[in-house]
Design an enzyme around this catalytic site. Structure first.
Site, PDB file in Angstrom:
ATOM      1  N   ALA A 283     -41.787  77.462 108.885  1.00 26.01           N
ATOM      2  CA  ALA A 283     -40.792  77.925 109.935  1.00 26.01           C
ATOM      3  C   ALA A 283     -40.274  76.559 110.217  1.00 26.01           C
ATOM      4  CB  ALA A 283     -41.618  78.720 110.649  1.00 26.01           C
ATOM      5  N   CYS A 284     -38.936  76.488 110.574  1.00 25.55           N
ATOM      6  CA  CYS A 284     -38.558  75.680 111.321  1.00 25.55           C
ATOM      7  C   CYS A 284     -37.250  75.836 111.691  1.00 25.55           C
ATOM      8  CB  CYS A 284     -37.624  74.406 109.753  1.00 25.55           C
ATOM      9  SG  CYS A 284     -36.741  74.708 109.325  1.00 25.55           S
ATOM     10  N   SER A 285     -36.640  74.841 112.116  1.00 23.66           N
ATOM     11  CA  SER A 285     -35.130  75.855 113.548  1.00 23.66           C
ATOM     12  C   SER A 285     -34.420  76.744 112.888  1.00 23.66           C
ATOM     13  CB  SER A 285     -33.933  74.501 113.921  1.00 23.66           C
ATOM     14  OG  SER A 285     -34.801  73.345 114.479  1.00 23.66           O
TER      15      SER A 285
ATOM     16  N   GLY B 194     -34.541  77.365 109.285  1.00 20.71           N
ATOM     17  CA  GLY B 194     -35.271  77.235 107.889  1.00 20.71           C
ATOM     18  C   GLY B 194     -33.886  76.387 106.817  1.00 20.71           C
TER      19      GLY B 194
ATOM     20  N   ALA C  94     -37.363  79.650 113.427  1.00 14.61           N
ATOM     21  CA  ALA C  94     -38.209  80.351 113.928  1.00 14.61           C
ATOM     22  C   ALA C  94     -37.963  81.699 114.199  1.00 14.61           C
ATOM     23  CB  ALA C  94     -38.480  79.040 115.006  1.00 14.61           C
TER      24      ALA C  94
END
Length: 108
Positions: free
Chosen positions: A9-11, A13, A41
């Site tokens: 998961a990141c800001s 994707g 996220a």
């Protein structure tokens, strides 16, 4: 043997999608078959409550500030979670991140 699922998961994707392909290449080299995907996220709660929930959640270092909230959700879903090592992330070290995810799955 069922395929294990690793969710990054990141800001948005986006930045983790390159890391996903590096991790898939590393998994292929070692002969293991994982479903590895990246998501934003904001989509993590949906993924953690879906029928096909992941076996492990790895957070990109840029969303480390969300750790407490994400940890609570991961704990409720019974899924181990960790923040991706900043150096492995920066170097797009798929093998290193894959290894960390495998250790997490074994600790479960």
């Amino acid at each position: 043997m069922e395929t294990k699922t690793i969710m990054l998961a990141c800001s948005a994707g986006m930045s983790t999608s390159l890391l996903v392909s590096k991790m898939q290449a590393a998994a292929k080299k070692t002969g293991v078959d994982y479903k590895i995907f990246a998501t934003a996220a904001s989509d993590v709660p949906n993924q953690l409550t879906s029928a096909a929930k992941p076996d492990v959640l790895m957070l990109g270092p840029q969303i480390a500030y969300m750790k407490a909230d994400m940890q609570k959700q991961a704990d409720q879903a019974g899924i181990p979670m960790a923040i991706i090592n900043m150096q492995d992330y920066g170097m797009m070290n798929g093998a290193g991140v894959l290894s960390a995810a495998e250790k997490l799955m074994k600790s479960k």
